[in-house]
Design an enzyme around this catalytic site. Structure first.
Site, PDB file in Angstrom:
ATOM      1  CD  GLU A  53       0.544 -14.716 -26.198  1.00  0.00           C
ATOM      2  OE1 GLU A  53       0.320 -15.103 -25.041  1.00  0.00           O
ATOM      3  OE2 GLU A  53       1.577 -14.070 -26.514  1.00  0.00           O
ATOM      4  CB  CYS A  80      -1.451 -11.419 -25.093  1.00  0.00           C
ATOM      5  SG  CYS A  80       0.189 -10.962 -25.698  1.00  0.00           S
TER       6      CYS A  80
END
Length: 153
Positions: A86, A113
């Site tokens: 991510e 993330c």
């Protein structure tokens, strides 16, 4: 009258999750192969997979520090040399195109993330319920990010 044919075309979420799975095949992590794709208006904004920072040796070349230290999955993620899928997708993408986008990832986002996702302007996350950490999802919910757990058919 033409008979209705059963379409084999995947729905959009399935299509993009299949892409995230394909992207994960580039991962150099010895524990988890994670891939992500950021999409806006069904157009790819960016992709990412987990691995060492640019120019540094990958765990697939030098071994996994977390394995050497016997750290369970989902704990002490700061000891990992890898950049998460991510994060890589967010770093590589055009910030102007991320506002309101959807992120697809074949694992549950971690707390680190989740903060990057929130700050990037992404408004929806579709993920597979794979990763033993819950704080990332809690943080995304708190920020009002739309979440969908994807289940393979």
């Amino acid at each position: 009258m033409k008979p209705e044919a059963k379409s084999s075309r995947p729905e959009w979420d399935e299509y993009w999750m299949n892409m995230a799975d394909q992207i994960s095949r580039r991962s150099t992590c010895l524990r988890h192969n994670i891939g992500s794709v950021i999409v806006k208006d069904n157009i790819i904004v960016s992709t990412g997979f987990n691995g060492a920072p640019r120019g540094l040796p990958h765990c697939s070349e030098i071994g996994c520090m977390r394995d050497k230290l016997k750290i369970p999955s989902g704990e002490r993620i700061e000891t990992c040399r890898g950049v998460h899928a991510e994060e890589n997708a967010i770093i590589r993408g055009d910030p102007m195109r991320m506002e309101g986008a959807t992120l697809y990832v074949n694992a549950k986002p971690c707390r680190w993330c989740s903060k990057a996702i929130i700050n990037s302007g992404i408004k929806r996350v579709v993920y597979m319920d794979y990763y033993p950490e819950e704080e990332g999802v809690k943080t995304l919910k708190e920020a009002g990010i739309e979440l969908k757990v994807f289940k393979k058919k």
